[in-house]
Design a protein around this motif. Sequence first.
Motif, PDB file in Angstrom:
ATOM      1  N   ILE A 197       0.507  -1.351   0.477  1.00 59.32           N
ATOM      2  CA  ILE A 197      -0.400  -0.169  -0.572  1.00 59.32           C
ATOM      3  C   ILE A 197       0.908   1.444  -0.129  1.00 59.32           C
ATOM      4  O   ILE A 197       0.424   2.652  -0.692  1.00 59.32           O
ATOM      5  CB  ILE A 197      -0.703  -0.145   1.235  1.00 59.32           C
ATOM      6  CG1 ILE A 197      -1.552  -1.086   0.228  1.00 59.32           C
ATOM      7  CG2 ILE A 197      -1.538   1.557   1.740  1.00 59.32           C
ATOM      8  CD1 ILE A 197      -3.229  -1.058   2.510  1.00 59.32           C
ATOM      9  N   LYS A 198       2.197   1.124   1.097  1.00 59.09           N
ATOM     10  CA  LYS A 198       2.365   2.424   0.773  1.00 59.09           C
ATOM     11  C   LYS A 198       3.605   2.534  -0.180  1.00 59.09           C
ATOM     12  O   LYS A 198       3.244   3.844  -1.014  1.00 59.09           O
ATOM     13  CB  LYS A 198       3.689   2.200   2.137  1.00 59.09           C
ATOM     14  CG  LYS A 198       5.394   3.129   2.096  1.00 59.09           C
ATOM     15  CD  LYS A 198       5.653   2.584   3.074  1.00 59.09           C
ATOM     16  CE  LYS A 198       7.265   3.185   2.701  1.00 59.09           C
ATOM     17  NZ  LYS A 198       7.968   3.461   3.685  1.00 59.09           N
ATOM     18  N   TYR A 201       2.362   1.641  -3.669  1.00 59.41           N
ATOM     19  CA  TYR A 201       1.816   2.279  -4.636  1.00 59.41           C
ATOM     20  C   TYR A 201       1.011   4.034  -4.148  1.00 59.41           C
ATOM     21  O   TYR A 201       1.259   4.351  -4.921  1.00 59.41           O
ATOM     22  CB  TYR A 201       0.217   1.625  -4.036  1.00 59.41           C
ATOM     23  CG  TYR A 201      -1.044   1.694  -4.688  1.00 59.41           C
ATOM     24  CD1 TYR A 201      -1.248   1.782  -6.367  1.00 59.41           C
ATOM     25  CD2 TYR A 201      -1.962   2.273  -4.263  1.00 59.41           C
ATOM     26  CE1 TYR A 201      -2.438   1.528  -6.834  1.00 59.41           C
ATOM     27  CE2 TYR A 201      -3.390   2.976  -4.707  1.00 59.41           C
ATOM     28  CZ  TYR A 201      -2.820   2.867  -5.930  1.00 59.41           C
ATOM     29  OH  TYR A 201      -4.313   3.143  -7.082  1.00 59.41           O
ATOM     30  N   MET A 202       0.705   4.114  -2.485  1.00 56.61           N
ATOM     31  CA  MET A 202       0.500   5.118  -3.201  1.00 56.61           C
ATOM     32  C   MET A 202       1.611   5.619  -3.067  1.00 56.61           C
ATOM     33  O   MET A 202       1.412   7.486  -3.730  1.00 56.61           O
ATOM     34  CB  MET A 202       0.468   5.799  -0.864  1.00 56.61           C
ATOM     35  CG  MET A 202      -1.238   4.596  -0.746  1.00 56.61           C
ATOM     36  SD  MET A 202      -2.777   5.371  -1.621  1.00 56.61           S
ATOM     37  CE  MET A 202      -2.522   6.891  -1.374  1.00 56.61           C
ATOM     38  N   ASN A 203       3.102   6.014  -2.930  1.00 55.99           N
ATOM     39  CA  ASN A 203       4.114   6.666  -2.818  1.00 55.99           C
ATOM     40  C   ASN A 203       4.190   7.140  -4.876  1.00 55.99           C
ATOM     41  O   ASN A 203       4.177   8.742  -5.417  1.00 55.99           O
ATOM     42  CB  ASN A 203       5.628   6.342  -2.292  1.00 55.99           C
ATOM     43  CG  ASN A 203       5.519   6.383  -1.297  1.00 55.99           C
ATOM     44  OD1 ASN A 203       5.399   7.282  -0.784  1.00 55.99           O
ATOM     45  ND2 ASN A 203       6.678   5.407  -0.652  1.00 55.99           N
ATOM     46  N   LYS A 251       1.222   6.692  -6.882  1.00 57.16           N
ATOM     47  CA  LYS A 251       0.483   7.085  -7.108  1.00 57.16           C
ATOM     48  C   LYS A 251       0.424   8.805  -6.792  1.00 57.16           C
ATOM     49  O   LYS A 251       0.109   9.675  -7.348  1.00 57.16           O
ATOM     50  CB  LYS A 251      -1.233   6.784  -6.604  1.00 57.16           C
ATOM     51  CG  LYS A 251      -1.627   7.312  -6.748  1.00 57.16           C
ATOM     52  CD  LYS A 251      -2.689   6.490  -8.121  1.00 57.16           C
ATOM     53  CE  LYS A 251      -4.339   6.081  -8.019  1.00 57.16           C
ATOM     54  NZ  LYS A 251      -4.706   6.184  -9.535  1.00 57.16           N
ATOM     55  N   ILE A 252       1.094   9.303  -5.803  1.00 56.26           N
ATOM     56  CA  ILE A 252       1.002  10.592  -5.332  1.00 56.26           C
ATOM     57  C   ILE A 252       2.128  11.388  -6.074  1.00 56.26           C
ATOM     58  O   ILE A 252       1.794  12.229  -6.622  1.00 56.26           O
ATOM     59  CB  ILE A 252       0.786  10.677  -3.676  1.00 56.26           C
ATOM     60  CG1 ILE A 252      -0.027   9.853  -2.699  1.00 56.26           C
ATOM     61  CG2 ILE A 252       1.927  11.684  -3.808  1.00 56.26           C
ATOM     62  CD1 ILE A 252       0.084  10.286  -1.291  1.00 56.26           C
TER      63      ILE A 252
END
Length: 132
Positions: free
Chosen positions: A62-63, A65-67, A69-70
């Motif tokens: 998740i981390k 993916y979010m990095n 994505k952001i």
Amino acid sequence: NAVCSVKADAKFDIDQAMKYSNDFRKVLKSQYEEYNTILNKVNSEFAKHGENPKDVESGEKIKSYMNTKISTLKDKSTSNISDVLIKGNLIGVVTGRKLLNENKNISFEVKSLLKDFIIKQENDIEKLKERL
């Protein structure tokens, strides 16, 4: 297991980046396939010792993916995606070097895998630099 985790993270990051850029999808796909090859070798090495590699924790997925994505939310350009992937590859190089330096008694096979992984990361960085 640390090598397995880094490689899985790298595969995941490339997979996410391919969703954003048609511009250099071929390069990313090639890198992704190379990671699969290395990951299969790592899994094979674990199997020789009767062990199973730990899966990357869902929190880490998740981390990652979010990095990604952001970092690509506002800028989906090839240059920005290359920048994001270069940073991830640098983490792989540092992690691989630390594993080599801190584990002097590892088997030849594992040492060879780590060296191949580091070289692959460094080569990918060079290819990605062209896209900045």
